[in-house]
Write a protein that holds these residues in place. Structure first.
Motif, short mmCIF file in Angstrom:
data_model
loop_
_atom_site.label_atom_id
_atom_site.label_comp_id
_atom_site.label_asym_id
_atom_site.label_seq_id
_atom_site.Cartn_x
_atom_site.Cartn_y
_atom_site.Cartn_z
N SER A 80 8.06 9.73 0.00
CA SER A 80 8.95 10.38 1.00
C SER A 80 8.14 10.73 2.29
CB SER A 80 9.84 11.35 0.51
OG SER A 80 9.16 12.47 -0.15
N SER A 81 6.79 10.79 1.99
CA SER A 81 5.86 11.21 3.27
C SER A 81 4.61 10.48 3.14
CB SER A 81 5.79 12.79 2.97
OG SER A 81 4.99 13.14 1.93
N ALA A 82 3.67 11.10 3.95
CA ALA A 82 2.55 10.34 4.18
C ALA A 82 1.74 10.73 3.04
CB ALA A 82 1.73 10.62 5.48
N VAL A 83 0.86 9.60 2.45
CA VAL A 83 0.12 9.88 1.21
C VAL A 83 -1.24 9.25 1.61
CG1 VAL A 83 2.09 9.64 -0.36
CG2 VAL A 83 0.67 7.75 0.22
N LYS A 84 -2.24 10.04 0.88
CA LYS A 84 -3.70 9.29 0.80
C LYS A 84 -4.04 8.99 -0.58
CE LYS A 84 -8.37 11.20 1.89
NZ LYS A 84 -9.09 12.33 2.00
N LEU B 221 -4.01 6.07 -7.25
CA LEU B 221 -3.85 7.61 -7.46
C LEU B 221 -3.88 8.03 -6.03
CD1 LEU B 221 -3.80 10.37 -8.92
CD2 LEU B 221 -6.20 10.56 -8.66
N TRP B 222 -2.57 8.82 -5.55
CA TRP B 222 -2.36 9.14 -4.45
C TRP B 222 -1.91 10.31 -4.16
CZ3 TRP B 222 1.41 4.90 -5.27
CH2 TRP B 222 2.54 5.48 -5.95
N ARG B 223 -2.27 11.18 -3.16
CA ARG B 223 -1.99 12.61 -2.85
C ARG B 223 -0.78 12.72 -1.70
NH1 ARG B 223 -6.75 16.41 -3.04
NH2 ARG B 223 -6.38 15.96 -5.25
N ALA B 224 0.30 13.26 -1.89
CA ALA B 224 1.20 13.59 -0.98
C ALA B 224 0.72 14.83 0.06
CB ALA B 224 2.84 13.82 -1.39
N ALA C 46 0.87 17.13 -3.95
CA ALA C 46 1.17 16.52 -5.43
C ALA C 46 0.37 15.13 -5.57
CB ALA C 46 2.58 16.57 -5.84
N ASP C 47 -0.03 14.84 -6.74
CA ASP C 47 -0.95 13.89 -7.23
C ASP C 47 -0.03 12.83 -7.89
OD1 ASP C 47 -3.03 14.71 -5.86
OD2 ASP C 47 -4.06 15.35 -7.75
N THR C 48 -0.04 11.48 -7.62
CA THR C 48 0.92 10.62 -8.39
C THR C 48 0.03 9.28 -8.82
OG1 THR C 48 2.81 11.28 -7.04
CG2 THR C 48 2.87 9.32 -8.29
N ARG D 186 0.85 -1.10 0.14
CA ARG D 186 0.09 0.08 -0.33
C ARG D 186 0.90 1.35 0.01
NH1 ARG D 186 -4.91 1.30 4.21
NH2 ARG D 186 -5.39 3.39 3.55
N ARG D 187 1.97 1.14 0.66
CA ARG D 187 2.89 2.34 0.71
C ARG D 187 4.19 2.11 0.22
NH1 ARG D 187 4.01 7.11 3.68
NH2 ARG D 187 6.24 7.40 4.08
N ILE D 188 4.53 2.31 -1.12
CA ILE D 188 5.62 2.13 -1.90
C ILE D 188 6.86 2.92 -1.45
CG2 ILE D 188 6.49 1.51 -4.11
CD1 ILE D 188 3.80 0.96 -5.17
#
Length: 698
Positions: free
Chosen positions: A98-102, A169-172, A177-179, A91-93
């Protein structure tokens, strides 16, 4: 470019391209491609899932930093069972985050195409998210994948391959920023052994090995079969009559079938005992996928012996032989005329042999040579038929059969005219008796008929050495049958007569309550109308004479006759007659000629009825009605509408024993009304007939 392996490694763009990396840059986009397992990629385990990481920093020519890029692709995390493939993705690659994502979006797909929830549910796909992993589950054999055959070490295996897709699709949280992260991950199951099953459907009685081999995938083809003595291709097997077939199923799988007769040389056999044969068929199947299926089949053919059944009626024996496993490969022997004889073509014809492939049957009359007489009684005889079945090669006895029945046979008959008949029968216990030499007590009284089994005598009771004895009111007449041979054979026959005998017969008679009557029947009555040439009613116009030409006011003589009936209780009554311009009896205008069985009063020239008397042609005058009219035409305002007329009638067939209404007679009620209405539709009564005359021209 600086590659992090994870230690930094600097390379020029040209060096990176020679190393197999792809680099492309536009005004808004930088794309870098890297193969797996290069020197500049490295492996790392994230949440227990091995991943291949590719990280690079790209600079411009003056050395200022342009962008840091990283890619991390899973190379494992797959768990297999026989039915389900489970794929775990962290879930967290961490190499990318480098920080928490949603996580904002999670999508699953196959071969790069997203699947909606409906399709996922239909195909039993599952997508779930835990604290540490995103898990995708899909069944082995789902329609989005495919099977493939393998043959390691000549053993049949299969694999299943599918390429699922995961899109995130996650957001830092620190940079907002969306990735968008997308993984296409081909998965192939480990080799799954699928040893072919050999199903032996052989039935020893059919004497054929019936083999089914399978199941295989669609990419397997049968090339040849190795027997003990030779290797045959499929085409050669079929040419030899082995019937090799491929059977395809709806799911694209297939099986192969093979039928080999026991009699072929590739079949091995041995006989552990005289009545048992064991057949062996070792096989090696060689499909195109280069694996072998080895099997050895054995069929224990225990000889099923033929069976015999029989029955009797008042005259015949009925014998049926059911074939065993050797079919008709045996010899049938009959006890015929005292000695054993093969059931050959001659005897088969004599006893009406019939064969349906599984049985044969014969019919033997109780007096035939194949029936042996065991004993004779006053009103019957006991006869027997014997059969023996022998194995052809070694003449082993397979079965024996004997059936004995009683048949009606009267050996002595006494007649009231003082004569008698006697039948002597040669039975099995006196084999040396010759019936031809039998006589009565008087040696001159010889048989009226004799053969090697019977002697028939017919004689008067006052001859041939007959004696009489009176016992009260009975006369006893014994006579002896003797043989002219030295051996003793004597048989006494007797007739008993009453001296005085009276029979009383009684009968009674009762008067008849009713006279016999004929039953009513159903038939067709035909009525015809004809135009006579004159008032004599002897010559009539025929069909080919119409249309008939007549002058105005010239008489027209009509005759209506009931045809093909001689019943004097039927009378023809003309209920209504009228004329029309057309053939249609209901057409208008029309002119009434006869109304309610009487002449029409509206006509200036009244219809005239003529009497009918019996003559050589007319036997029942009531069956004929005659009338005449004068030729006229329809006019309107003194203008002739059409110079022809048709005449129509409703004829009623009446029962003269029940006069009523119209059946009271022709014009029996002269009180009628002018211009009475004639029904335009014929009465539905079964006694009414509608008839019409052809056109008459003016």
């Amino acid at each position: 470019m600086t590659f992090h392996t994870p230690d930094p490694k600097v390379m020029l763009l040209t060096d990176a391209q020679r190393a197999g990396y792809g680099v492309m840059m536009t005004q808004t986009r930088l794309v870098i491609r890297s193969p797996y397992n290069t020197a500049e990629t490295y492996s790392v385990e994230v949440a227990g899932v091995p991943m291949e990481v590719f990280s690079v920093s790209t600079y411009n020519k003056i050395g200022s930093l342009i962008v840091d890029s990283a890619a991390a692709c899973p190379t494992g995390g797959v768990v297999f069972t026989d039915k389900v493939i489970t794929w775990h993705v962290p879930r967290r690659i961490t190499p990318l985050i480098s920080s928490a994502v949603k996580i904002l979006e999670t999508h699953m797909g196959v071969y790069g195409q997203r699947l909606d929830k409906t399709k996922m549910a239909t195909r039993h796909y599952k997508l779930s998210v835990t604290e540490s992993h995103i898990i995708i589950e899909f069944p082995v054999g789902s329609p989005d994948g495919y099977y493939k055959s393998h043959a390691p070490d000549y053993a049949y295996h299969i694999t299943y391959t599918v390429e699922p897709m995961l899109e995130l699709l996650w957001r830092a949280e620190n940079t907002q920023a969306d990735t968008r992260y997308k993984v296409l991950f081909p998965i192939t199951t480990p080799l799954m052994p699928r040893p072919p099953h050999v199903i032996d459907n052989s039935v020893p009685e059919q004497r054929v090995f019936d083999i089914l081999l399978g199941t295989f995938l669609h990419d397997v083809e049968l090339i040849n079969i190795t027997f003990t003595t030779r290797v045959l291709t499929v085409a050669e097997c079929n040419a030899r009559g082995f019937d090799v077939q491929e059977h395809r199923f709806a799911n694209s799988s297939k099986t192969f079938s093979l039928r080999v007769p026991f009699s072929d040389e590739v079949v091995l056999k041995r006989n552990p005992d005289p009545l048992t044969t064991v057949y062996f068929l070792p096989l090696v199947f060689a499909p195109i996928q280069c694996f072998r299926s080895v099997c050895s089949l054995a069929a224990f053919s225990v000889l099923v012996l033929p069976t015999i059944t029989g029955s009797c009626d008042q005259e015949n024996f009925y014998v049926s032989v059911k074939y065993g496993s050797q079919q008709d490969n045996f010899q049938t022997m009959m006890l015929h005329a005292g000695s054993w004889r093969e059931l050959d073509t001659e005897l088969a014809k004599l006893y009406g042999l019939t064969d349906n492939g599984t049985h044969f049957s014969i019919i033997v009359h109780f007096t035939a040579p194949a029936a042996a007489f065991e004993d004779v009684y006053f009103k019957s005889i006991r006869a027997r038929v014997d059969l023996l079945l022998l194995e052809t090669l070694n003449m082993w006895q397979l079965n024996d059969f004997s059936i004995a029945c009683y048949f009606p046979l009267t050996t002595t008959e006494c007649y009231s005219n003082g004569t008698a008949t006697a039948t002597a029968v040669k039975v099995e216990s006196v084999s040396n008796l010759n019936p031809e030499y039998l006589t009565l007590r008087d040696r001159s009284c010889k048989p009226a008929f004799s053969n090697d089994r019977f002697a028939f005598f017919s004689f008067k009771l006052n001859s041939c050495g007959t004696t009489r004895t009176v016992r009260l009111l009975l006369v006893f007449c014994p006579v002896c049958l003797v043989t002219g041979w030295p051996s003793c054979f004597r048989h006494t026959i007797s007739c008993y007569y009453l001296l005085n005998y009276t029979k009383t017969m009684a009968f009674c008679a009762s008067p008849r309550s009713t006279d016999p009557m004929a039953d009513p029947g159903v038939g067709h009555l035909v009525v015809q109308i004809r135009l006579s040439k004159d008032i004599s009613y002897t010559l009539f116009y025929q069909t080919e004479d119409y249309p008939v030409k007549k002058y105005l006011r010239q008489p027209l003589y009509f005759e209506v006759e009931l045809m093909q009936s001689t019943d004097p209780q039927i009378e023809v009554v003309l209920e209504n007659c009228w004329a029309t311009l057309h053939k249609d009896r209901t057409s208008l205008p029309n002119w009434d000629l006869i109304v309610d069985s009487c002449e029409s009063l509206d006509d200036l020239y009244l219809t005239v009825f003529h009497p009918v008397v019996a003559d050589t042609r007319i036997h029942v005058p009531a069956h004929i009605k005659r009338f005449s009219i004068k030729m006229f035409t329809f006019t309107k305002d003194d203008v002739v509408l059409k110079e022809q007329i048709f005449v129509h009638c409703d004829a009623v067939l009446c029962d003269t024993t029940k006069p009523d209404g119209i059946c009271s007679g022709q014009c029996a009620n002269p009180l009628r009304y002018a211009n009475s209405l004639r029904p335009t539709v014929a009465d539905a009564s079964q006694h009414k007939k509608q008839i019409s005359s052809g056109p008459i021209l003016l």
